[in-house]
Design a protein around this motif. Structure first.
Motif, PDB file in Angstrom:
ATOM      1  N   LYS A  23      -3.955   9.257   0.930  1.00  0.00           N
ATOM      2  CA  LYS A  23      -4.016   9.365   2.396  1.00  0.00           C
ATOM      3  C   LYS A  23      -4.598   8.101   3.030  1.00  0.00           C
ATOM      4  CE  LYS A  23      -4.357  14.402   2.627  1.00  0.00           C
ATOM      5  NZ  LYS A  23      -5.221  15.562   2.956  1.00  0.00           N
ATOM      6  N   LEU A  24      -5.745   7.654   2.503  1.00  0.00           N
ATOM      7  CA  LEU A  24      -6.382   6.464   3.079  1.00  0.00           C
ATOM      8  C   LEU A  24      -5.540   5.211   2.839  1.00  0.00           C
ATOM      9  CD1 LEU A  24     -10.161   7.100   2.337  1.00  0.00           C
ATOM     10  CD2 LEU A  24      -9.118   6.835   4.585  1.00  0.00           C
ATOM     11  N   SER A  25      -4.878   5.131   1.695  1.00  0.00           N
ATOM     12  CA  SER A  25      -4.022   3.975   1.421  1.00  0.00           C
ATOM     13  C   SER A  25      -2.893   3.880   2.442  1.00  0.00           C
ATOM     14  CB  SER A  25      -3.423   4.067   0.011  1.00  0.00           C
ATOM     15  OG  SER A  25      -4.413   3.861  -0.958  1.00  0.00           O
ATOM     16  N   ILE A  26      -2.261   4.995   2.734  1.00  0.00           N
ATOM     17  CA  ILE A  26      -1.176   5.015   3.725  1.00  0.00           C
ATOM     18  C   ILE A  26      -1.709   4.670   5.112  1.00  0.00           C
ATOM     19  CG2 ILE A  26       0.414   6.552   4.962  1.00  0.00           C
ATOM     20  CD1 ILE A  26       0.889   7.937   2.236  1.00  0.00           C
ATOM     21  N   LEU A  27      -2.844   5.241   5.465  1.00  0.00           N
ATOM     22  CA  LEU A  27      -3.410   4.994   6.802  1.00  0.00           C
ATOM     23  C   LEU A  27      -3.821   3.531   6.986  1.00  0.00           C
ATOM     24  CD1 LEU A  27      -5.468   8.291   7.213  1.00  0.00           C
ATOM     25  CD2 LEU A  27      -3.425   7.620   8.520  1.00  0.00           C
ATOM     26  N   VAL A  28      -4.375   2.921   5.939  1.00  0.00           N
ATOM     27  CA  VAL A  28      -4.753   1.506   6.050  1.00  0.00           C
ATOM     28  C   VAL A  28      -3.496   0.633   6.098  1.00  0.00           C
ATOM     29  CG1 VAL A  28      -5.953  -0.423   4.919  1.00  0.00           C
ATOM     30  CG2 VAL A  28      -7.042   1.811   5.054  1.00  0.00           C
ATOM     31  N   GLY A  29      -2.432   1.042   5.398  1.00  0.00           N
ATOM     32  CA  GLY A  29      -1.155   0.349   5.530  1.00  0.00           C
ATOM     33  C   GLY A  29      -0.668   0.390   6.970  1.00  0.00           C
ATOM     34  N   ASP A  30      -0.771   1.563   7.598  1.00  0.00           N
ATOM     35  CA  ASP A  30      -0.388   1.702   9.019  1.00  0.00           C
ATOM     36  C   ASP A  30      -1.277   0.842   9.911  1.00  0.00           C
ATOM     37  OD1 ASP A  30       1.514   3.505   8.187  1.00  0.00           O
ATOM     38  OD2 ASP A  30       0.359   5.284   8.759  1.00  0.00           O
ATOM     39  N   TYR A  31      -2.557   0.781   9.567  1.00  0.00           N
ATOM     40  CA  TYR A  31      -3.509  -0.039  10.328  1.00  0.00           C
ATOM     41  C   TYR A  31      -3.082  -1.518  10.295  1.00  0.00           C
ATOM     42  CZ  TYR A  31      -7.928  -2.477  11.357  1.00  0.00           C
ATOM     43  OH  TYR A  31      -8.880  -3.320  11.877  1.00  0.00           O
ATOM     44  N   LEU A  32      -2.706  -1.999   9.106  1.00  0.00           N
ATOM     45  CA  LEU A  32      -2.307  -3.405   8.974  1.00  0.00           C
ATOM     46  C   LEU A  32      -1.045  -3.706   9.790  1.00  0.00           C
ATOM     47  CD1 LEU A  32      -2.967  -4.041   5.167  1.00  0.00           C
ATOM     48  CD2 LEU A  32      -4.289  -4.937   7.101  1.00  0.00           C
ATOM     49  N   LEU A  33      -0.119  -2.759   9.816  1.00  0.00           N
ATOM     50  CA  LEU A  33       1.086  -2.946  10.639  1.00  0.00           C
ATOM     51  C   LEU A  33       0.712  -3.033  12.117  1.00  0.00           C
ATOM     52  CD1 LEU A  33       3.693  -0.504   9.028  1.00  0.00           C
ATOM     53  CD2 LEU A  33       3.851  -2.993   9.149  1.00  0.00           C
TER      54      LEU A  33
ATOM     55  N   LEU B 130       0.839  -1.202   0.000  1.00  0.00           N
ATOM     56  CA  LEU B 130       0.000   0.000   0.000  1.00  0.00           C
ATOM     57  C   LEU B 130       0.877   1.258   0.000  1.00  0.00           C
ATOM     58  CD1 LEU B 130      -2.814  -1.096   2.472  1.00  0.00           C
ATOM     59  CD2 LEU B 130      -3.163  -0.416   0.087  1.00  0.00           C
ATOM     60  N   HIS B 131       1.928   1.235   0.819  1.00  0.00           N
ATOM     61  CA  HIS B 131       2.838   2.378   0.876  1.00  0.00           C
ATOM     62  C   HIS B 131       3.609   2.530  -0.438  1.00  0.00           C
ATOM     63  CE1 HIS B 131       2.951   2.116   5.576  1.00  0.00           C
ATOM     64  NE2 HIS B 131       1.850   2.686   5.117  1.00  0.00           N
ATOM     65  N   ASP B 132       4.100   1.409  -0.974  1.00  0.00           N
ATOM     66  CA  ASP B 132       4.855   1.442  -2.238  1.00  0.00           C
ATOM     67  C   ASP B 132       4.021   2.022  -3.380  1.00  0.00           C
ATOM     68  OD1 ASP B 132       7.236   0.469  -1.311  1.00  0.00           O
ATOM     69  OD2 ASP B 132       6.901  -1.601  -1.946  1.00  0.00           O
ATOM     70  N   ASP B 133       2.755   1.617  -3.434  1.00  0.00           N
ATOM     71  CA  ASP B 133       1.897   2.064  -4.535  1.00  0.00           C
ATOM     72  C   ASP B 133       1.657   3.570  -4.499  1.00  0.00           C
ATOM     73  OD1 ASP B 133       1.809  -0.468  -5.540  1.00  0.00           O
ATOM     74  OD2 ASP B 133      -0.233  -0.916  -4.897  1.00  0.00           O
ATOM     75  N   VAL B 134       1.633   4.111  -3.287  1.00  0.00           N
ATOM     76  CA  VAL B 134       1.506   5.569  -3.160  1.00  0.00           C
ATOM     77  C   VAL B 134       2.801   6.243  -3.635  1.00  0.00           C
ATOM     78  CG1 VAL B 134       1.323   7.490  -1.512  1.00  0.00           C
ATOM     79  CG2 VAL B 134      -0.211   5.524  -1.311  1.00  0.00           C
ATOM     80  N   ILE B 135       3.931   5.710  -3.176  1.00  0.00           N
ATOM     81  CA  ILE B 135       5.238   6.280  -3.558  1.00  0.00           C
ATOM     82  C   ILE B 135       5.443   6.215  -5.068  1.00  0.00           C
ATOM     83  CG2 ILE B 135       7.754   5.946  -3.360  1.00  0.00           C
ATOM     84  CD1 ILE B 135       7.140   4.824  -0.480  1.00  0.00           C
TER      85      ILE B 135
END
Length: 336
Positions: free
Chosen positions: A118-128, A94-99
């Motif tokens: 924004k939501l993609s990064i936040l959901v990536g953080d959620y999964l971590l 999710l983070h890579d796809d944003v970058i």
């Protein structure tokens, strides 16, 4: 429930073959994943489902499940571990796809295009965060400590990757450090944490750690190779994406180091551009032909696969090891 597998059936893809062999465990894994991405914030469930329940092969958690079986592990913590590993991996995607401003992931529109960065990064953080909560549940401080360190290494790898876009002078040593952090480390823990859960000797843990690390290095190097020299029709996708995105991978590093000053100047020039095109990609392929990059890239990948193979010699004769051997063979031959 017993794992089932028709030994006489020939399958072209050993990852699918392994998933079939571990069918009942994979079903439980998928159920655990679905359960753990249910959230009162429905958007979290939607974004996580879009990625995790897509067409990904889940090779890392499959390795965790297989090795736990190979080590005759009797508990159930390996399911939580497999879910954690898949969550950590998908968080990085999710983070890579944003970058990378990705358009497609696993055959579907990338989450960042559907729901925004924004939501993609936040959901990536959620999964971590969710992955660490799951490991706390199993009260395994050692596993939690190792996975925390892995997340740190993965984050460092993502930073190194983003920081080296279009850097034609990236050295082989620095690139290997980058792909260890970005790819091999998670493969490594996928393979050796089942031995930690099983209280196996440090020697067995190190054997499996080395297997995962070297397999992970080869996995990334194989992807690097295929992006320049793969068969587009068999792969079902166009080659050259890394080059067009300005990503420096092993073939380009080898080519730059082993070509003429004039060709080095050309590579410097096109990598400094904001965008590259297919004509330039084809010219780079011609330069690679002159520097023998195709053969050397394949040899370099094989070197890591040989190390991976040597790391698991102690398991010779175990029927489960065959699936690890098949995965090694697959990396050697897939779509070349």
């Amino acid at each position: 429930m017993k794992e089932t597998h028709k030994k006489s059936q020939i399958r072209l893809n050993p990852v699918d073959d392994l998933a079939l062999y571990l069918a009942s465990s994979v079903k439980r894994l998928d159920n655990e994943i679905k359960k753990n991405i249910q959230d009162r914030e429905v958007i979290v469930t939607n974004i996580a489902s879009h990625l995790i329940m897509g067409k990904g092969k889940k090779i890392r958690p499959l390795l965790t499940l297989l090795i736990a079986k190979m080590l005759r592990y009797k508990g159930s913590a390996h399911f939580n571990l497999a879910v954690c590993i898949e969550f950590i991996h998908n968080a990085t995607l999710l983070h890579d796809d944003v970058i990378d401003d990705a358009k497609v992931r696993r055959g579907k529109t990338a989450a960042n295009l559907v729901w925004g960065n924004k939501l993609s990064i936040l959901v990536g953080d959620y999964l971590l965060s969710k992955s660490f909560k799951l490991m706390v549940k199993d009260k395994s401080i050692k596993v939690l400590e190792i996975l925390s360190n892995t997340s740190l290494i993965l984050a460092r790898g993502q930073i190194q990757d983003a920081n080296n876009i279009s850097n034609a002078h990236l050295t082989e040593k620095d690139y290997l450090e980058l792909i260890f952090a970005k790819t091999a480390e998670l493969f490594s823990v996928s393979c050796y944490l089942p031995a930690v859960l099983s209280n196996k000797s440090s020697k067995i843990q190190n054997n499996l750690k080395n297997f995962g690390e070297n397999f992970g290095m080869a996995f990334q190097l194989s992807d690097d190779y295929l992006d320049y020299f793969g068969n587009s029709k068999r792969m079902g996708k166009n080659i050259g994406k890394d080059f067009l995105d300005g990503k420096i991978t092993y073939p380009l590093i080898h080519c730059y180091k082993n070509t003429s000053k004039a060709n080095q100047s050309y590579l410097d020039k096109i990598l400094k551009k904001k965008q590259r095109n297919k004509v330039e990609f084809l010219k780079v392929i011609k330069i690679m032909e002159l520097s023998n990059t195709k053969l050397e890239s394949l040899k370099f990948t094989k070197k890591y696969l040989k190390k991976a193979q040597n790391s698991i010699k102690r398991f010779e004769g175990d029927s489960d090891k065959v699936y690890l051997d098949n995965l090694i063979s697959y990396l050697l031959t897939r779509d070349h």
